[in-house]
Design a protein around this motif. Structure first.
Motif, PDB file in Angstrom:
ATOM      1  N   GLU A 101       1.001  -1.111   0.024  1.00  0.00           N
ATOM      2  CA  GLU A 101      -0.282   0.055   0.208  1.00  0.00           C
ATOM      3  C   GLU A 101       0.631   1.721   0.163  1.00  0.00           C
ATOM      4  O   GLU A 101       0.373   2.643  -0.149  1.00  0.00           O
ATOM      5  CB  GLU A 101      -1.380   0.048   1.204  1.00  0.00           C
ATOM      6  N   HIS A 105       0.490   4.443  -2.850  1.00  0.00           N
ATOM      7  CA  HIS A 105       0.311   5.524  -2.872  1.00  0.00           C
ATOM      8  C   HIS A 105       1.975   6.454  -3.185  1.00  0.00           C
ATOM      9  O   HIS A 105       1.196   7.719  -3.838  1.00  0.00           O
ATOM     10  CB  HIS A 105       0.280   6.015  -1.214  1.00  0.00           C
ATOM     11  N   LYS A 108       0.724   6.187  -7.276  1.00  0.00           N
ATOM     12  CA  LYS A 108      -0.029   7.395  -7.324  1.00  0.00           C
ATOM     13  C   LYS A 108       0.401   9.042  -7.732  1.00  0.00           C
ATOM     14  O   LYS A 108      -0.262   9.658  -8.655  1.00  0.00           O
ATOM     15  CB  LYS A 108      -1.403   7.141  -6.807  1.00  0.00           C
ATOM     16  N   ASP A 191      -8.041   7.462 -10.678  1.00  0.00           N
ATOM     17  CA  ASP A 191      -8.735   7.787  -9.500  1.00  0.00           C
ATOM     18  C   ASP A 191      -8.678   6.222  -8.628  1.00  0.00           C
ATOM     19  O   ASP A 191      -9.656   6.094  -7.527  1.00  0.00           O
ATOM     20  CB  ASP A 191     -10.165   8.156  -9.724  1.00  0.00           C
ATOM     21  N   PHE A 192      -7.760   5.168  -8.791  1.00  0.00           N
ATOM     22  CA  PHE A 192      -7.740   3.755  -7.939  1.00  0.00           C
ATOM     23  C   PHE A 192      -7.593   4.258  -6.001  1.00  0.00           C
ATOM     24  O   PHE A 192      -6.561   5.688  -6.439  1.00  0.00           O
ATOM     25  CB  PHE A 192      -6.597   3.061  -8.367  1.00  0.00           C
ATOM     26  N   SER A 193      -7.923   3.993  -5.012  1.00  0.00           N
ATOM     27  CA  SER A 193      -7.373   3.786  -4.231  1.00  0.00           C
ATOM     28  C   SER A 193      -6.488   2.631  -3.483  1.00  0.00           C
ATOM     29  O   SER A 193      -6.809   1.230  -3.388  1.00  0.00           O
ATOM     30  CB  SER A 193      -8.533   3.261  -3.200  1.00  0.00           C
ATOM     31  N   PRO A 194      -5.448   3.048  -3.037  1.00  0.00           N
ATOM     32  CA  PRO A 194      -4.206   1.949  -2.972  1.00  0.00           C
ATOM     33  C   PRO A 194      -4.780   1.334  -2.087  1.00  0.00           C
ATOM     34  O   PRO A 194      -4.137   0.154  -1.980  1.00  0.00           O
ATOM     35  CB  PRO A 194      -2.621   3.650  -2.546  1.00  0.00           C
ATOM     36  N   LYS A 195      -5.645   1.632  -1.138  1.00  0.00           N
ATOM     37  CA  LYS A 195      -5.491   0.717  -0.100  1.00  0.00           C
ATOM     38  C   LYS A 195      -6.555   0.082  -0.528  1.00  0.00           C
ATOM     39  O   LYS A 195      -6.680  -1.372   0.324  1.00  0.00           O
ATOM     40  CB  LYS A 195      -6.901   1.796   0.837  1.00  0.00           C
ATOM     41  N   LYS A 196      -7.820  -0.104  -1.284  1.00  0.00           N
ATOM     42  CA  LYS A 196      -9.008  -0.909  -1.417  1.00  0.00           C
ATOM     43  C   LYS A 196      -8.127  -1.645  -2.392  1.00  0.00           C
ATOM     44  O   LYS A 196      -8.468  -3.509  -2.654  1.00  0.00           O
ATOM     45  CB  LYS A 196      -9.753  -0.309  -1.899  1.00  0.00           C
TER      46      LYS A 196
END
Length: 645
Positions: A101, A105, A108, A191-196
């Motif tokens: 993760e 980040h 991104k 727009d991806f979420s690193p956590k998800k």
């Protein structure tokens, strides 16, 4: 020349194995480790693949990007000289598979850099996921195909430590660097979420390893258990370091002494002038021999164990456990590690201060590090404490325990005084609001003794020992001249190698006489203070200079060799010191001043290099010396007024 190679920027979070990939691709041996720092300058190396030359830039590790992390064609910052005013052709982001993760980040931010930094889509980006073997060992299975589908960039799993899949990394860079393939790198999914995404790509096959990590973290960072484990480990490392200062140092000294005899014979065979043989062999080479014999074995042992603890992931946990204590002193837990490293070498401890993020707390750690005695000062304690303060024979239980107790008391006093000075600096010279101490607990790594030993020896021990030797050799030559030149006046050319008359002192003896009145106020004599002054280039030279001053430049070999061995010529050294008027007050003042006096030249250069100013090196000299002067003056006054000594 700009078109002869493609520029590849290697970015990543700290401790993600980025520099290991750099070394694997280029064949270099750039040092690694988040506790040593790299001065903020990218490393540069080249390699060839499929007939194309590549220049690889190892950018400093970071969790987030600055406003202009990669130079553009209009920039003229210091890093641009490495890039020759070019943007990178490819950006390779390195992520740790066990901490995916954090890497996502950073990725991104790299993918979303605005056009003010680079033209979007003009620089291809690839993702290297390192430590895949560690992830599997901890029960983490990563779906790299899903990761590549979502990110729409090449994703290469690798294990750089074992040179695994580095050819795949080279192939991905080669593909991305081709001008015709750049259109394939379009980033539509920013727009991806690193956590998800991390949760979707990783499946956990075993919870046992995670539970063990949590338990170990609780023990190593606990308010009581963490400090006990840290003290026990530090005591064990110091014990092994002291052992390395015994027999190995004696063997090295004997070997170098034999080499000195051969060099002396060679100079005589060549018909060299006596003064030339004296200054080069008996001055410069002997200083090199003593510094090497005293410094190299214990420093190699100390830095090896320090590197091993770093590789195992213990250092950040030690910092976290000690942070509450250092916070009360206006510092942070990272200073604990720099102080521990200072026991091996103060210059290394100063360099380690780069790992402290806050500029204010970094300066505090730099200024107070020299108050911790390095292994170069250990021979003074090893010789003086048994001679003057042992309760019984040194090889007996009571004698060894009494010596260890006194050394521990002096060491703890130095630590507490360093903390007190840190608190005082935080309230006066470096007054300001304390910063937040954010620290990442890196994963536990497997022990690689051979690799850690080689990295510690080549990239750390030899570097710091080499700096000390470069300072010691010129100092040895100068000291030899001082010990063998006599003042003859204008009629005799001012100086001569021959004593003009009985009772005429050498320049070294005259210098010690000049310092004697000030030294008496500190409970010492002029020879002791002169030895401290003249050993400024390298602290290891203190004992040789002191004995040379007492012997009027006589032979040192047997006396110095005996000082490295347990027992050895200890009695003859005791007779020499007592014949010069030494008492227990003289010994305790010498021990205190050994702890608290100016740092060596190598450490001062390290302070100036890290702070980019010699004024901070001067401040460190004052901070370490003033308490030593006050304490020694107080002990001398007490001994004279109360005890009549």
């Amino acid at each position: 020349m700009e078109n002869e190679y493609s520029v590849i920027a290697l970015a990543g979070t700290p401790k993600s194995g980025k520099t290991t990939i750099f070394n694997g691709l280029t064949g270099m041996c750039r040092y690694t480790g988040g506790w040593w720092g790299d001065g903020g300058a990218p490393g540069r190396g080249t390699y060839r693949y499929c007939g194309q030359a590549y220049m690889l830039l190892d950018m400093p590790g970071a969790y987030s990007l600055s406003s202009a992390p990669f130079p553009d064609s209009g920039s003229r910052e210091s890093n641009d000289s490495l890039l020759q005013s070019r943007q990178p052709d490819v950006i390779a982001v390195v992520a740790d598979a066990t901490r995916l993760e954090l890497g996502l980040h950073l990725l991104k931010q790299v993918l979303g850099m605005d056009s003010g930094t680079r033209n979007t889509g003009s620089i291809p980006v690839i993702l290297c996921v390192n430590f895949c073997d560690e992830a599997l060992r901890t029960g983490l299975v990563i779906d790299y195909n899903l990761l590549e589908d979502v990110l729409q960039i090449p994703v290469i799993p690798c294990c750089a430590r074992d040179q695994s899949h580095l050819d795949d990394v080279k192939a991905a860079i080669h593909y991305a660097a081709k001008p015709g393939n750049r259109k394939a790198f379009c980033y539509d999914c920013l727009d991806f979420s690193p956590k998800k995404l991390t949760a979707e790509c990783i499946s956990v096959t075993s919870e046992a390893d995670g539970a063990r990590r949590v338990l170990l973290d609780l023990i190593l960072t606990g308010p009581v258990t963490g400090k006990i484990i840290l003290l026990l480990l530090l005591a064990g490392v110091l014990h092994l370091t002291m052992l390395a200062g015994g027999v190995p140092s004696l063997l090295l000294w004997n070997a170098l002494s034999r080499l000195e005899l051969y060099l002396d014979s060679a100079m005589a065979y060549l018909g060299a002038a006596p003064w030339l043989t004296g200054c080069l062999i008996h001055g410069g080479f002997r200083a090199l021999s003593w510094t090497t014999a005293i410094m190299l074995p214990p420093l190699a042992v100390f830095l090896f164990f320090f590197t091993l603890l770093e590789d195992l992931g213990f250092l950040p946990r030690a910092s976290m456990g000690m942070d509450p204590i250092f916070e009360k002193c206006g510092a942070c837990g990272g200073q604990c590690v720099t102080m521990a490293l200072g026991l091996g070498c103060n210059a290394a401890g100063v360099a380690c201060c780069r790992s402290i993020q806050s500029p204010r707390e970094r300066i505090i750690a730099v200024l107070t590090n020299s108050m911790i005695p390095c292994c170069g000062r250990f021979p003074v304690f090893i010789m003086l404490i048994p001679l003057f303060f042992a309760v019984g024979p040194v090889d007996s239980l009571t004698g060894s325990l009494s010596c260890a107790l006194l050394f521990s008391i002096l060491l703890l006093a130095a630590v507490y005084l360093s903390l007190g000075i840190s608190w005082l600096l935080s309230k006066t010279l470096l007054k300001g609001l304390p910063s937040a101490f954010a620290l990442e607990l890196s994963p536990y790594r497997k022990m690689h003794i051979t690799r850690s030993a080689l990295r510690s020896l080549l990239n750390r021990t030899m570097v710091f020992a080499g700096r000390a030797v470069r300072a010691a050799v010129p100092a040895g030559i100068i000291i030899w001249f001082l010990a063998n030149l006599f003042y003859t006046g204008p009629s005799g050319g001012f100086v001569s190698f021959h004593r003009p008359a009985a009772g005429v002192p050498s320049l070294l003896a005259a210098f010690t006489g000049l310092l004697h009145p000030a030294a008496v106020l500190l409970g010492m004599d002029g020879a002791i203070l002169a030895a401290f002054v003249l050993s400024f280039p390298a602290g290891e030279l203190f004992l040789p200079i002191l004995i040379m001053a007492y012997l009027e430049g006589g032979p040192l070999g047997g006396m110095l060799g005996g000082s490295l061995a347990a027992g050895g010529n200890g009695f003859s050294l005791y007779q020499l010191l007592t014949s010069q008027g030494w008492t227990w007050v003289t010994a305790i003042c010498t021990l205190v001043f050994t702890f608290l006096h100016w740092p060596c030249l190598t450490t001062c250069q390290a302070i100036a290099r890290e702070t980019k100013s010699w004024k901070w090196a001067g401040a460190a000299v004052c901070i370490a010396t003033v308490p030593g002067i006050l304490i020694c003056a107080g002990i001398a006054l007490y001994g004279h007024m109360v005890l009549g000594i």
